[in-house]
Design a protein around this motif. Sequence first.
Motif, PDB file in Angstrom:
ATOM      1  N   LEU A  66       0.830  -1.198   0.000  1.00 49.11           N
ATOM      2  CA  LEU A  66       0.000   0.000   0.000  1.00 49.11           C
ATOM      3  C   LEU A  66       0.867   1.251   0.000  1.00 49.11           C
ATOM      4  O   LEU A  66       0.690   2.146  -0.814  1.00 49.11           O
ATOM      5  CB  LEU A  66      -0.933   0.003   1.210  1.00 49.11           C
ATOM      6  CG  LEU A  66      -1.782   1.256   1.403  1.00 49.11           C
ATOM      7  CD1 LEU A  66      -2.783   1.378   0.259  1.00 49.11           C
ATOM      8  CD2 LEU A  66      -2.494   1.192   2.737  1.00 49.11           C
ATOM      9  N   TYR A  67       1.823   1.306   0.927  1.00 44.90           N
ATOM     10  CA  TYR A  67       2.691   2.482   1.000  1.00 44.90           C
ATOM     11  C   TYR A  67       3.592   2.571  -0.215  1.00 44.90           C
ATOM     12  O   TYR A  67       3.924   3.656  -0.669  1.00 44.90           O
ATOM     13  CB  TYR A  67       3.498   2.472   2.295  1.00 44.90           C
ATOM     14  CG  TYR A  67       2.641   2.715   3.503  1.00 44.90           C
ATOM     15  CD1 TYR A  67       1.846   3.842   3.597  1.00 44.90           C
ATOM     16  CD2 TYR A  67       2.591   1.793   4.539  1.00 44.90           C
ATOM     17  CE1 TYR A  67       1.036   4.062   4.699  1.00 44.90           C
ATOM     18  CE2 TYR A  67       1.797   1.999   5.649  1.00 44.90           C
ATOM     19  CZ  TYR A  67       1.024   3.142   5.718  1.00 44.90           C
ATOM     20  OH  TYR A  67       0.225   3.346   6.797  1.00 44.90           O
ATOM     21  N   GLY A  68       3.996   1.441  -0.762  1.00 42.31           N
ATOM     22  CA  GLY A  68       4.813   1.438  -1.973  1.00 42.31           C
ATOM     23  C   GLY A  68       4.058   2.006  -3.155  1.00 42.31           C
ATOM     24  O   GLY A  68       4.595   2.785  -3.946  1.00 42.31           O
ATOM     25  N   SER A  69       2.781   1.644  -3.289  1.00 52.52           N
ATOM     26  CA  SER A  69       1.995   2.169  -4.404  1.00 52.52           C
ATOM     27  C   SER A  69       1.734   3.656  -4.223  1.00 52.52           C
ATOM     28  O   SER A  69       1.710   4.416  -5.181  1.00 52.52           O
ATOM     29  CB  SER A  69       0.672   1.408  -4.547  1.00 52.52           C
ATOM     30  OG  SER A  69      -0.179   1.668  -3.454  1.00 52.52           O
ATOM     31  N   ARG A  70       1.555   4.087  -2.977  1.00 51.80           N
ATOM     32  CA  ARG A  70       1.376   5.518  -2.719  1.00 51.80           C
ATOM     33  C   ARG A  70       2.647   6.274  -3.080  1.00 51.80           C
ATOM     34  O   ARG A  70       2.595   7.348  -3.654  1.00 51.80           O
ATOM     35  CB  ARG A  70       1.035   5.761  -1.251  1.00 51.80           C
ATOM     36  CG  ARG A  70      -0.365   5.375  -0.878  1.00 51.80           C
ATOM     37  CD  ARG A  70      -0.625   5.687   0.574  1.00 51.80           C
ATOM     38  NE  ARG A  70      -1.955   5.274   0.965  1.00 51.80           N
ATOM     39  CZ  ARG A  70      -2.388   5.281   2.198  1.00 51.80           C
ATOM     40  NH1 ARG A  70      -1.598   5.675   3.178  1.00 51.80           N
ATOM     41  NH2 ARG A  70      -3.604   4.892   2.482  1.00 51.80           N
TER      42      ARG A  70
END
Length: 93
Positions: A66-70
């Motif tokens: 999730l944080y990587g995609s953000r």
Amino acid sequence: MQSNQVEKVVVNYKDRLLRFGYELLEQICAFHHVKIEIVNHTEDKTYEQELVEDMLSIITVFSSRLYGSRSHKRKKLQQAVKQVIEDNGHAYV
């Protein structure tokens, strides 16, 4: 194993060989005279401890995705803004 070509199976941790059903594999290996060697012995964990560790692993994987995609979206946005500024003749960094 059935043709008795394996003498020893070496694994780093017991749960890396099999997550469940280790005792069954251990019996099969004993029947075929195959030794299982575990390099790093750790204390046996309770079912609850293993469940908590598995849940934390799952949460860690999904939160990092999730944080990587953000982070990826943020970088794309920054590049787009930079490109628009450069296209208008203003070179801001």
